[in-house]
Design a protein around this motif. Structure first.
Motif, PDB file in Angstrom:
ATOM      1  N   PRO A 262       0.805  -1.235   0.000  1.00  0.00           N
ATOM      2  CA  PRO A 262       0.000   0.000   0.000  1.00  0.00           C
ATOM      3  C   PRO A 262       0.828   1.271   0.000  1.00  0.00           C
ATOM      4  N   SER A 263       1.919   1.296   0.725  1.00  0.00           N
ATOM      5  CA  SER A 263       2.714   2.522   0.801  1.00  0.00           C
ATOM      6  C   SER A 263       3.399   2.777  -0.531  1.00  0.00           C
ATOM      7  N   SER A 264       3.646   4.051  -0.812  1.00  0.00           N
ATOM      8  CA  SER A 264       4.223   4.369  -2.119  1.00  0.00           C
ATOM      9  C   SER A 264       5.165   5.550  -2.002  1.00  0.00           C
ATOM     10  N   LEU A 265       6.259   5.453  -2.788  1.00  0.00           N
ATOM     11  CA  LEU A 265       7.193   6.567  -2.921  1.00  0.00           C
ATOM     12  C   LEU A 265       6.802   7.484  -4.072  1.00  0.00           C
ATOM     13  N   GLY A 266       5.848   7.052  -4.847  1.00  0.00           N
ATOM     14  CA  GLY A 266       5.534   7.752  -6.086  1.00  0.00           C
ATOM     15  C   GLY A 266       6.290   7.177  -7.263  1.00  0.00           C
ATOM     16  N   TYR A 267       7.179   6.241  -6.999  1.00  0.00           N
ATOM     17  CA  TYR A 267       7.973   5.560  -8.035  1.00  0.00           C
ATOM     18  C   TYR A 267       8.500   4.273  -7.380  1.00  0.00           C
ATOM     19  N   SER A 268       9.062   3.405  -8.184  1.00  0.00           N
ATOM     20  CA  SER A 268       9.714   2.190  -7.682  1.00  0.00           C
ATOM     21  C   SER A 268      10.838   1.821  -8.641  1.00  0.00           C
ATOM     22  N   GLU A 269      11.700   0.905  -8.201  1.00  0.00           N
ATOM     23  CA  GLU A 269      12.818   0.490  -9.052  1.00  0.00           C
ATOM     24  C   GLU A 269      13.108  -0.981  -8.792  1.00  0.00           C
ATOM     25  N   LEU A 270      13.370  -1.724  -9.866  1.00  0.00           N
ATOM     26  CA  LEU A 270      13.622  -3.166  -9.806  1.00  0.00           C
ATOM     27  C   LEU A 270      15.068  -3.421 -10.235  1.00  0.00           C
ATOM     28  N   ALA A 271      15.740  -4.274  -9.483  1.00  0.00           N
ATOM     29  CA  ALA A 271      17.135  -4.619  -9.803  1.00  0.00           C
ATOM     30  C   ALA A 271      17.286  -6.133  -9.769  1.00  0.00           C
ATOM     31  N   PHE A 272      18.078  -6.638 -10.709  1.00  0.00           N
ATOM     32  CA  PHE A 272      18.389  -8.064 -10.778  1.00  0.00           C
ATOM     33  C   PHE A 272      19.874  -8.259 -10.469  1.00  0.00           C
ATOM     34  N   TYR A 273      20.194  -9.479  -9.932  1.00  0.00           N
ATOM     35  CA  TYR A 273      21.607  -9.875  -9.792  1.00  0.00           C
ATOM     36  C   TYR A 273      21.850 -11.071 -10.700  1.00  0.00           C
ATOM     37  N   THR A 274      22.765 -10.867 -11.628  1.00  0.00           N
ATOM     38  CA  THR A 274      23.137 -11.924 -12.569  1.00  0.00           C
ATOM     39  C   THR A 274      24.596 -12.263 -12.350  1.00  0.00           C
ATOM     40  N   PRO A 275      24.926 -13.511 -11.978  1.00  0.00           N
ATOM     41  CA  PRO A 275      26.324 -13.834 -11.662  1.00  0.00           C
ATOM     42  C   PRO A 275      27.257 -13.717 -12.858  1.00  0.00           C
ATOM     43  N   LYS A 276      26.790 -14.073 -14.055  1.00  0.00           N
ATOM     44  CA  LYS A 276      27.619 -14.008 -15.250  1.00  0.00           C
ATOM     45  C   LYS A 276      26.816 -13.361 -16.361  1.00  0.00           C
ATOM     46  N   LEU A 328      18.263   2.019  -6.520  1.00  0.00           N
ATOM     47  CA  LEU A 328      18.596   0.736  -5.900  1.00  0.00           C
ATOM     48  C   LEU A 328      19.541  -0.026  -6.831  1.00  0.00           C
ATOM     49  N   VAL A 329      20.590  -0.580  -6.251  1.00  0.00           N
ATOM     50  CA  VAL A 329      21.532  -1.432  -6.993  1.00  0.00           C
ATOM     51  C   VAL A 329      21.716  -2.721  -6.190  1.00  0.00           C
ATOM     52  N   LEU A 330      21.682  -3.876  -6.863  1.00  0.00           N
ATOM     53  CA  LEU A 330      21.767  -5.178  -6.197  1.00  0.00           C
ATOM     54  C   LEU A 330      23.072  -5.867  -6.565  1.00  0.00           C
ATOM     55  N   THR A 331      23.804  -6.318  -5.522  1.00  0.00           N
ATOM     56  CA  THR A 331      25.001  -7.141  -5.721  1.00  0.00           C
ATOM     57  C   THR A 331      24.706  -8.538  -5.194  1.00  0.00           C
ATOM     58  N   GLN A 332      25.734  -9.344  -5.040  1.00  0.00           N
ATOM     59  CA  GLN A 332      25.508 -10.739  -4.670  1.00  0.00           C
ATOM     60  C   GLN A 332      24.912 -10.868  -3.274  1.00  0.00           C
ATOM     61  N   PHE A 333      25.409 -10.079  -2.330  1.00  0.00           N
ATOM     62  CA  PHE A 333      24.944 -10.216  -0.954  1.00  0.00           C
ATOM     63  C   PHE A 333      24.481  -8.888  -0.340  1.00  0.00           C
ATOM     64  N   LYS A 362      29.658  19.900  -1.196  1.00  0.00           N
ATOM     65  CA  LYS A 362      30.166  20.665  -2.337  1.00  0.00           C
ATOM     66  C   LYS A 362      29.881  19.972  -3.671  1.00  0.00           C
ATOM     67  N   PHE A 363      29.629  18.634  -3.618  1.00  0.00           N
ATOM     68  CA  PHE A 363      29.334  17.932  -4.862  1.00  0.00           C
ATOM     69  C   PHE A 363      27.868  18.060  -5.261  1.00  0.00           C
ATOM     70  N   GLY A 364      27.040  18.539  -4.319  1.00  0.00           N
ATOM     71  CA  GLY A 364      25.619  18.645  -4.614  1.00  0.00           C
ATOM     72  C   GLY A 364      24.907  17.350  -4.299  1.00  0.00           C
ATOM     73  N   PRO A 365      23.579  17.331  -4.430  1.00  0.00           N
ATOM     74  CA  PRO A 365      22.811  16.121  -4.125  1.00  0.00           C
ATOM     75  C   PRO A 365      23.033  15.033  -5.177  1.00  0.00           C
ATOM     76  N   LEU A 366      22.956  13.781  -4.702  1.00  0.00           N
ATOM     77  CA  LEU A 366      23.089  12.630  -5.597  1.00  0.00           C
ATOM     78  C   LEU A 366      21.839  12.507  -6.463  1.00  0.00           C
ATOM     79  N   LYS A 367      22.033  12.104  -7.717  1.00  0.00           N
ATOM     80  CA  LYS A 367      20.941  12.012  -8.666  1.00  0.00           C
ATOM     81  C   LYS A 367      20.479  10.563  -8.902  1.00  0.00           C
ATOM     82  N   HIS A 368      21.426   9.711  -9.176  1.00  0.00           N
ATOM     83  CA  HIS A 368      21.046   8.338  -9.524  1.00  0.00           C
ATOM     84  C   HIS A 368      22.264   7.422  -9.358  1.00  0.00           C
ATOM     85  N   MET A 369      21.981   6.116  -9.376  1.00  0.00           N
ATOM     86  CA  MET A 369      23.028   5.109  -9.237  1.00  0.00           C
ATOM     87  C   MET A 369      22.712   3.947 -10.173  1.00  0.00           C
ATOM     88  N   VAL A 370      23.706   3.486 -10.925  1.00  0.00           N
ATOM     89  CA  VAL A 370      23.512   2.390 -11.877  1.00  0.00           C
ATOM     90  C   VAL A 370      24.641   1.370 -11.690  1.00  0.00           C
TER      91      VAL A 370
END
Length: 973
Positions: A262-276, A328-333, A362-370
């Motif tokens: 039910p709760s919402s941020l107004g957006y969402s993001e999906l991340a997968f972890y692929t070993p190879k 959101l970024v997903l790694t192995q653990f 001094k760098f300003g706010p973070l925008k995104h992470m990939v």
């Protein structure tokens, strides 16, 4: 722009370290050194890229080592991270106020989509500089793209999915070919497939991920602000087989399964972890209003891809009402949440925050992470700076987390290359199993650790778990090194004691019969295990003592057989008078030494079976070493005992062809004692040559004499060529046998006559039989009547010898006639020879002027020559040289003497008077010249050198004189 990715800044704001768990140190009880040998590298290391953008960064994407960022509203910067010194600027050519809304880069790094706020989409290919608008996409504000990882290439994207802010999902395909001014557009098609709805109607498609399972099924996961949808199905046949239309068509009549929060941020993001790269994803993380939904992806499940789902709540101070996560970024653990001023890393196993990395204002706010799936690097950016996170050995300390969760299999998997940590896991698992009363599993784990041996053994003893203790000891034994002999002896002895005690306790209990059999099988498996064979062999003496102390004779024999200690097995059977079983062991393993050792015992009880076994082994046994056993056995003198000994000796002599004198002598002694009838047959079969018999003649003679076997003695005398003794002894047995002996010395008539006289005397004096004496006289042609007359007594009348005397006179008369006939034949032969000589003196041959010497091939008439009846002609000197090498030494000396005398003799003069005087003087002084020439001709010209015996005798003479061979050999080199 030079060295964009090569330098680090020294400020603390650029580095963050994640080290969950404890450092890798030794565990005191495990035997490892309690020290940290090297400083461990942090798992997450942040690096600020040495790059100052000319304009503010509005968007950044990275894939396959290709980085693309938009600067301002009209500039695209592309960097191949493998060639960071060669950045590429592309102008978008926009004159309006449209801003870059989002950028999307496929998994190959070739296809870049730029979604503008004006609902336009631009396409740029990695190999081109041209920015191409996608006309079919116009009017759609693109929020997400699901790339086709199975079919996408550098030249074509294949069918892809596009999610818009209006909740629509489109299928499209892009091609990199430009084709000129009027060539085909890059967007091959763009068609709608499905619309995602929430409670209030269509909702923006925040994320799209498309995958294809190993069985050919397609999977699509799409998220809105509050829902996560799953589309699972098989592609349609025919032209649409490569697209997603068939997959979405299955959900036309009913909505797809989804998860809603039910709760919402107004957006969402999906991340997968692929070993190879290009492999199926293993895990997913969905950032939504209530937290992060994390779980595994299982493409084999028919109803849902998601498994092992759980929601990790946001850390304190993070959420819709506070500081909302931006990416959101997903790694192995871990999954990393990007906030406006920091990055927080949360462990997916425990939900604990393991990293809070704050950024300077001094760098300003973070925008995104990939994340770049091909390299594993994480990228974060502000409007004025770009940062990169390196992930190094993320799984190195995960084992401790799994250990705390009692997931020992996973803990061992992630510390398999770290012996100290693996030992800690095994020790913890062993303790856990011990507390759970799973003693066998605990023993197996304890055996793999470096824990104190005594401590573990005492734990099982106090718990009265002998079976688990045996398992522990057995596995410890298997892990010993070859040099650890003392430990191996201790363990094998202890294990044997445990098994024997267990068997002893169960043996008398009828209710525990099955358990007794099972324990016995385990004990036998332990004794016969190839892994323990070396240790058991080294400890075999102590194990035998243990088996004996427990009275377990069954396993004593079993263990001796396994250790190939057949001597102990045979001795055991002999002690218990099981002689046939002992012989069966000997016959099965065919060890000659064991036969030599136990034959004296076995032959007293089972002689026939033992001799059969000897015969079966044949030449593998040395019969000489079995003679002592046969001697002891046959000393009783019973016929059965002697017959068995004779049977084996006959096999050795007749079948194996033994020539050893001791064997033949012993067989003679057996014949002499037990089978006299076979004695003479054996001696006759051996032959009458003293050099070819294999027994000792003197021993045989003494043996036969001691036992009174006279015929055998006579035969031995004959072999020894003692004919007089043979005749003397034969006359005591049989006159005919004496006659046979008398005829043996064929080359010595005098001895034969002497032997026959012995026989005649014996017949006359001992038997007083005149007829037999006359018959004896007739048997030997060497004896005459006058030779035997002295042996007769005086009162014998002549009538008894009338026939013999007449026969003798007739023989003399016949002999005289033969001599007369021979004399007449000799006289006639002499007369024929005289005639032939007269004829030869008158024979002559003709020599032509052109005739040549047969040796030198020069004209014959030039020098004195010889002419032979066979037609060969030789010069006198040539013939002399040809004949000389073939003459014996004494004739060569005679030839030289004649040549010397002939050279010294005076030459003949003319006139008969002088000749006669010369001949008279020569007669008084010595041989005449003519006589010398005649003697020389007799030596040289007795026969033709080519046709006579001289040529025949020279056939084996070498072509080169042996004394001159070396000289001739060197002349040819």
């Amino acid at each position: 722009m030079a060295s964009i990715l090569d330098e680090y800044e020294d400020s603390l704001s650029r580095s963050a370290v994640l080290q969950p768990g404890c450092p890798s140190v030794g565990i005191p009880h495990s035997g490892f050194v309690n020290a940290q040998l090297e400083k461990e590298v942090p798992i997450f290391t942040k690096q600020r890229i040495d790059f100052t953008p000319s304009e503010r960064i509005t968007s950044l994407v990275v894939s396959c080592n290709q980085l693309c960022m938009s600067l301002g509203k009209d500039t695209l910067l592309r960097i191949d991270l493998g060639k960071a010194n060669e950045p590429n600027h592309v102008e978008l050519g926009r004159k309006d106020d449209a801003k870059v809304h989002k950028m999307f880069l496929d998994h190959t790094g070739s296809h870049l989509l730029i979604a503008l706020s004006s609902t336009e989409v631009l396409y740029v290919n990695r190999n081109g500089q041209k920015v191409r608008p996608l006309a079919r996409w116009k009017g759609q504000l693109v929020e997400s793209v699901g790339w086709n990882k199975a079919l996408g290439t550098e030249s074509s994207t294949g069918p892809i999915l596009v999610g818009t802010a209006q909740g629509q999902i489109f299928e499209a395909e892009l091609s990199a070919s430009e084709g000129g001014l009027f060539g085909p557009a890059p967007d091959l098609y763009f068609r709608p497939l499905y619309v995602l709805n929430e409670e209030g109607g269509p909702a923006p498609v925040c994320s799209l991920e498309a995958e294809r399972g190993p069985d050919g099924r397609g999977f699509v996961i799409a998220t809105t602000r509050q829902r996560l949808f799953q589309f699972i199905g098989r592609a349609a046949e025919g032209a649409e087989a490569q697209g997603f239309a068939g997959l979405f068509a299955a959900y036309t009549d009913h909505p797809p399964p989804f998860r809603e929060f039910p709760s919402s941020l107004g957006y969402s993001e999906l991340a997968f972890y692929t070993p190879k790269l290009r492999s199926a994803p293993r895990a997913f993380a969905w950032m939504m209003g209530d937290g992060v939904l994390y779980g595994a992806l299982d493409c084999g499940r028919p109803d849902s891809l998601l498994s092992e789902e759980r929601v990790w709540e946001y850390p304190e101070g993070v959420g819709p009402g506070a500081s909302p996560p931006l990416a959101l970024v997903l790694t192995q653990f871990h999954f990393l949440l990007l906030l406006a001023d920091r990055v927080e890393a949360v462990c997916t196993l425990t939900g604990q925050v393991v990293l809070r990395d704050h950024f300077l204002e001094k760098f300003g706010p973070l925008k995104h992470m990939v994340k770049d799936s091909s390299t594993g690097h994480l990228w974060a950016y502000t409007e004025r700076a770009v940062f990169r996170y390196h992930v190094q050995r993320e799984a190195r300390d995960v084992w401790r987390t799994y250990l705390d969760m009692n997931r020992f299999d996973l803990a061992k998997e992630y510390c398999r290359e770290r012996p100290d940590c693996l030992d800690t896991v095994l020790a913890r698992e062993a303790d856990f199993c011990f507390r759970q009363r799973r003693y066998l599993e605990s023993a197996r784990c304890y055996a793999l650790t470096q824990s104190y041996f005594e401590e573990i053994a005492l734990k099982f003893l106090e718990a009265r778990q002998e079976e688990a203790l045996a398992e522990f000891l057995q596995r410890k034994l298997a892990g010993l090194k070859p040099a650890e002999r003392t430990q191996a002896t201790l363990l094998t002895t202890w294990l044997t004691e445990l098994y024997l005690s267990r068997l002893g306790a169960l043996q008398g209990d009828p209710e525990a019969l099955n358990l007794y059999r099972e324990t016995r099988e385990r004990f036998r498996s332990f004794l016969s295990s190839p892994r323990h064979k070396e240790w058991l062999f080294a400890s075999r003496a102590s194990i035998h003592e243990l088996l004996a102390s427990h009275g377990d004779t069954e396993h004593m024999v079993y263990f001796a057989v396994i250790m190939q200690d057949y001597e102990r097995v045979v001795a055991y059977h002999c002690q218990h008078e099981a002689y046939e079983e002992a012989l069966a062991v000997l016959a099965r393993h065919r060890d000659p030494q064991l036969f030599y050792k136990f034959s004296p015992i076995l032959i007293r009880h089972i002689p026939r079976q033992l001799v059969d076994a000897w015969i079966e082994l044949g030449s593998r046994l040395d019969a000489r070493q079995l003679i002592p056993a046969l001697v002891n056995y046959s000393q009783g003198g019973e016929a059965q005992q002697v017959s068995q000994a004779i049977r084996y000796m006959e096999f050795c002599v007749n079948v194996l062809g033994e020539t050893e004198q001791a064997i033949h002598n012993y067989l003679l002694s057996l014949y002499a004692r037990g089978q006299p009838a076979s004695l003479l047959a054996y001696l006759e079969q051996a032959g009458a040559s003293p050099h070819r018999v294999h027994y000792d003649l003197k021993y045989a003679l003494r043996l036969c004499a001691e036992h009174g076997h006279h015929r055998a003695c006579v035969h031995v005398y004959k072999v020894l060529e003692l004919y007089e003794e043979a005749v003397d002894l034969a006359l005591q047995v049989d006159v005919d046998l004496a006659k046979q002996c008398a005829d043996l010395p064929e080359d010595d008539e005098e001895l034969r006559k002497k032997l026959w006289l012995k026989i005649a005397r014996h017949v006359v004096q001992e038997e007083e039989d005149v007829q037999t004496a006359m018959a004896c006289l007739a048997s030997c042609p060497l004896l005459k009547i006058e030779d035997v007359l002295p042996f007769f007594p005086d009162f014998v009348t002549i009538d008894h010898f009338k026939e013999a005397i007449c026969s003798s006179l007739k023989a003399y008369n016949h002999h005289i006639q033969e001599l007369q006939r021979e004399m007449e034949e000799a006289t006639a032969s002499a007369q024929r020879i005289r005639r032939d000589l007269q004829e030869l003196r008158g024979r002559y041959g003709t020599v032509e002027p052109q005739d040549k010497c047969a040796t030198c091939d020069f004209p014959l008439l030039n020098r004195p020559f010889y002419l032979f009846l066979c037609g060969h002609m030789f010069h006198a000197d040539c013939l002399l040289q040809a004949v000389r090498p073939g003459l014996p030494a004494y004739k060569q000396a005679r030839l030289e003497e004649l040549q010397r005398k002939l050279g010294a003799a005076p030459a003949p003069t003319k006139g008969s008077a002088r000749t006669k005087e010369a001949e008279g003087g020569a007669a008084t002084a010595g041989p005449s010249r003519e006589q010398l020439k005649a003697d020389l001709d007799e030596l040289v010209a007795a026969e033709c050198v080519y046709c006579g015996e001289l040529m025949i005798r020279s056939i084996d003479r070498p072509f080169i004189d042996p004394q001159r061979y070396e000289e001739e050999h060197l002349s040819w080199l």
